[in-house]
Design a protein around this motif. Structure first.
Motif, PDB file in Angstrom:
ATOM      1  N   TYR A 162      -3.481   6.746   1.115  1.00 38.58           N
ATOM      2  CA  TYR A 162      -3.748   6.997  -0.301  1.00 38.58           C
ATOM      3  C   TYR A 162      -4.246   8.428  -0.501  1.00 38.58           C
ATOM      4  CZ  TYR A 162      -3.184   2.146  -1.868  1.00 38.58           C
ATOM      5  OH  TYR A 162      -2.662   0.918  -2.207  1.00 38.58           O
TER       6      TYR A 162
ATOM      7  N   ALA B 125       0.809   3.830  -3.103  1.00 38.92           N
ATOM      8  CA  ALA B 125       0.321   5.194  -2.870  1.00 38.92           C
ATOM      9  C   ALA B 125       1.329   6.215  -3.361  1.00 38.92           C
ATOM     10  CB  ALA B 125       0.040   5.397  -1.382  1.00 38.92           C
TER      11      ALA B 125
ATOM     12  N   HIS C 165       0.831  -1.208   0.000  1.00 36.17           N
ATOM     13  CA  HIS C 165       0.000   0.000   0.000  1.00 36.17           C
ATOM     14  C   HIS C 165       0.866   1.259   0.000  1.00 36.17           C
ATOM     15  CE1 HIS C 165      -3.838  -1.961   0.358  1.00 36.17           C
ATOM     16  NE2 HIS C 165      -3.499  -2.586   1.464  1.00 36.17           N
TER      17      HIS C 165
END
Length: 432
Positions: A326, A274, A270
């Protein structure tokens, strides 16, 4: 404008942004915490990472104005640019040899690589006023950052595949994919630097005389002279103070976001994804702010980016999930390139024509000294409190005070001050 030269100049940003994305922002911070510093406990890895960043930029900050002054007098910006770039490339490749628990070795290579990256950027930035003039600098500077987002983002995407899908490349593990990603940074940086090294030419100064002192002594002499004179460039000085403050916040967010996200439990896939989004959001947004500067002035466009950064800091304080990260990454992508490119072009307009590298050395020292405070403060607060959330929130003050000072800058008056000093500066050089 010489389009070929501008493309070559912008392509260097494409080249060295691989270090900024993969080494400084995305992959190395995670590798540092999970592998190199695997023998540390709690948030020690985050703190040591912050301290390593601060040591690196402190060294660059001390060197920046001296090297800038020497390169101006010797017409050697290209040589210095190449030397520091090679230093960064070699350090990137050497990171492949860091093993579990070797956080000291990893910190050492990070410091060497950051010195190379930042040192080269001083001379790279100093070429901006030589390849573009006036308001064209906003567009050219924005193009450089946009190219950086594309190049850095493209290699980061490849690196993400090398790590997450390591078997596609024939690697035995994600760790091997990570190490070879570091090698790819050095190769990428070298290959795409070739057009700039080949095509850029030094501007020869009129009235250059034969030196009768060492370059080091000339450099120290000119730095001392610039320190004495800097208060005569009132608007430039106010802008430097503003930049010093808000850049502290920007640089700390760039360098600490990933390792902070890892500390609070966000997965590495992640985190890297991102930051990849940040790169590609930044491409059109950097061009947008370059265009916006022509409509509402560069100062007003820069002001907008700083208000957005205040919101980013607040979001960072409350961040607790991958979704939050994000959102933060997207917001950073919107304003990061605009803030940096407009800062560079605003400063470039208020620099005397005959002292580009010397004054961009001061620009560099402002950026680097500010970058010392943020990561060090982040690491210190983390060590004292056992949590890095308050370190994030402390960045608000840098943006707010920097924003207030920026409103006091009169760019037109600053350009007039630079023009008045150019002739007297030539006289100083002749007597060195």
């Amino acid at each position: 404008m010489n389009r070929k030269l501008i493309r070559s100049w912008a392509l260097y940003d494409w080249a060295n942004s691989a270090f900024a994305t993969t080494i400084m922002a995305a992959v190395l911070p995670i590798f540092y915490q999970q592998v190199a510093a695997s023998n540390l406990t709690g948030n020690q890895a985050t703190s040591y990472w912050g301290y390593s960043q601060s040591i690196a930029v402190l060294i660059v900050a001390i060197l920046a104005p001296i090297l800038g002054a020497i390169s101006d007098y010797s017409a050697a910006k290209k040589k210095f640019l190449r030397f520091f770039a090679y230093m960064g490339m070699i350090a990137s490749v050497m990171l492949a040899f860091v093993d579990s628990g070797e956080y000291v070795f990893a910190s050492f290579l990070l410091i060497i690589g950051t010195i190379g990256f930042s040192g080269a950027n001083i001379f790279y930035d100093a070429f901006l006023p030589e390849i573009s003039k006036g308001t064209d600098m906003d567009k050219v500077s924005s193009r450089g950052f946009a190219f950086g987002y594309i190049g850095g983002g493209l290699l980061l995407a490849i690196n993400l595949l090398m790590i997450q899908k390591y078997e596609w490349f024939g690697f035995s593990s994600a760790e091997m994919g990570t190490k070879l990603a570091f090698v790819s940074v050095g190769i990428w940086w070298f290959v795409f630097s070739i057009p700039l090294f080949k095509n850029i030419k030094e501007e020869k100064k009129a009235g250059q005389v034969k030196r009768n002192q060492s370059y080091a002594r000339i450099g120290f002499s000119r730095v001392a002279n610039t320190f004495r004179e800097i208060n005569q460039y009132k608007q430039l000085l106010v802008f430097l103070l503003a930049f010093w403050l808000y850049n502290d916040g920007i640089s700390t967010i760039i360098k600490m976001a990933t390792i902070y996200g890892s500390e609070i439990g966000i997965g590495s896939s992640h985190l890297i994804a991102a930051l990849l989004i940040t790169q590609f959001v930044g491409i059109p947004c950097t061009f947008f702010f370059g265009w916006l500067a022509t409509k509402i002035t560069a100062k007003r466009a820069l002001t907008i980016t700083l208000f957005v950064y205040i919101g980013i800091v607040i979001l960072g304080y409350f961040m607790s999930s991958a979704a939050h990260f994000y959102a933060l990454a997207i917001c950073v992508g919107v304003v990061q390139g605009g803030a940096q490119s407009l800062s560079r072009s605003i400063f470039g307009r208020m620099v005397p024509d005959d002292r580009h590298a010397e004054f961009f050395g001061f620009y560099g020292i402002s950026a680097k000294f500010s970058a010392i405070v943020g990561p060090a403060l982040f690491g210190f607060i983390g060590s004292v409190t056992g949590s890095s959330k308050l370190g994030i929130f402390s960045l608000v003050i840098f943006f707010v005070v920097g924003l207030i000072l920026l409103q006091r800058v009169d760019i037109t008056k600053g350009m007039e001050e630079a023009k008045k000093k150019t002739v007297s500066n030539d006289k100083v050089d002749v007597h060195l």
